[in-house]
Write a protein that holds these residues in place. Sequence first.
Motif, mmCIF file in Angstrom:
data_model
loop_
_atom_site.group_PDB
_atom_site.id
_atom_site.type_symbol
_atom_site.label_atom_id
_atom_site.label_comp_id
_atom_site.label_asym_id
_atom_site.label_seq_id
_atom_site.Cartn_x
_atom_site.Cartn_y
_atom_site.Cartn_z
ATOM 1 N N GLN A 35 -28.867 9.048 -10.583
ATOM 2 C CA GLN A 35 -28.676 8.595 -9.202
ATOM 3 C C GLN A 35 -28.716 9.776 -8.252
ATOM 4 O O GLN A 35 -28.162 10.833 -8.545
ATOM 5 C CB GLN A 35 -27.317 7.927 -9.019
ATOM 6 C CG GLN A 35 -27.178 6.570 -9.616
ATOM 7 C CD GLN A 35 -25.828 5.963 -9.227
ATOM 8 O OE1 GLN A 35 -24.859 6.673 -8.971
ATOM 9 N NE2 GLN A 35 -25.779 4.656 -9.183
ATOM 10 N N LYS A 37 -27.940 10.318 -4.078
ATOM 11 C CA LYS A 37 -27.462 9.681 -2.860
ATOM 12 C C LYS A 37 -27.297 10.723 -1.764
ATOM 13 O O LYS A 37 -26.947 11.871 -2.040
ATOM 14 C CB LYS A 37 -26.116 8.994 -3.093
ATOM 15 C CG LYS A 37 -26.176 7.811 -4.014
ATOM 16 C CD LYS A 37 -24.830 7.137 -4.077
ATOM 17 C CE LYS A 37 -24.923 5.827 -4.833
ATOM 18 N NZ LYS A 37 -23.649 5.099 -4.762
ATOM 19 N N HIS A 56 -26.190 6.781 2.214
ATOM 20 C CA HIS A 56 -25.995 5.809 1.142
ATOM 21 C C HIS A 56 -24.527 5.611 0.809
ATOM 22 O O HIS A 56 -24.190 4.796 -0.045
ATOM 23 C CB HIS A 56 -26.724 6.267 -0.123
ATOM 24 C CG HIS A 56 -28.162 6.550 0.084
ATOM 25 N ND1 HIS A 56 -28.699 7.799 -0.104
ATOM 26 C CD2 HIS A 56 -29.180 5.755 0.489
ATOM 27 C CE1 HIS A 56 -29.990 7.758 0.162
ATOM 28 N NE2 HIS A 56 -30.300 6.538 0.531
#
Length: 193
Positions: A35, A37, A56
């Motif tokens: 991930q 962000k 985000h």
Amino acid sequence: MKKAVIVAFDKFTDVDIFLPWDLLNRVKFRDKEFQVKIVGTEISHKSVCGLDLTTHGLIEECNDADFVFFGSGPGTRNVIKDNSYLERFKLNPQTQIIGSMCSGALIIAALGHLKGLSATTYPTAFEALRNYDVEVIEDTHLVTHGNIGTAAGCLAAVDLIGWAVEKMYDTKVKEDIIASVLPIGQGQVCIYP
């Protein structure tokens, strides 16, 4: 699952957020669960060039991230003076990788993670960084100590992100990510499907 967060704030330097964003997202071609962000204190932050960037999540996501990246820009001078902002970070350089681009080193220093260490930053921030009891290295673009890395000069983000990717994964993943952005003829590889 590994997670990298990029910290944005008002008046961030555009390339210092978007180049790491691109490089870190290339890791997803190796690890689909990785991930990336962009986080901040607001729903969006405006860059020094006037671009609105939607975040985000909030900066508290840094506290459980594998890699925390602080960009630079004139806005760093504001956030380092805001104790309520700094208190939201609970970073641990023993278990997390923490990196900065140019004046982003001021944020790491304001959090107390550079005290007594050497680091680099953009020349306009040399003196401010020294005020945090940091030995400023003026003639190199990347300085690392354990899990903390500081870089200077926007394109040094390539080496800083490569360093962090190698710490999270291995040398092969790092080399593939870096090679994928090299100019044609300089060892580039295609990692996109």
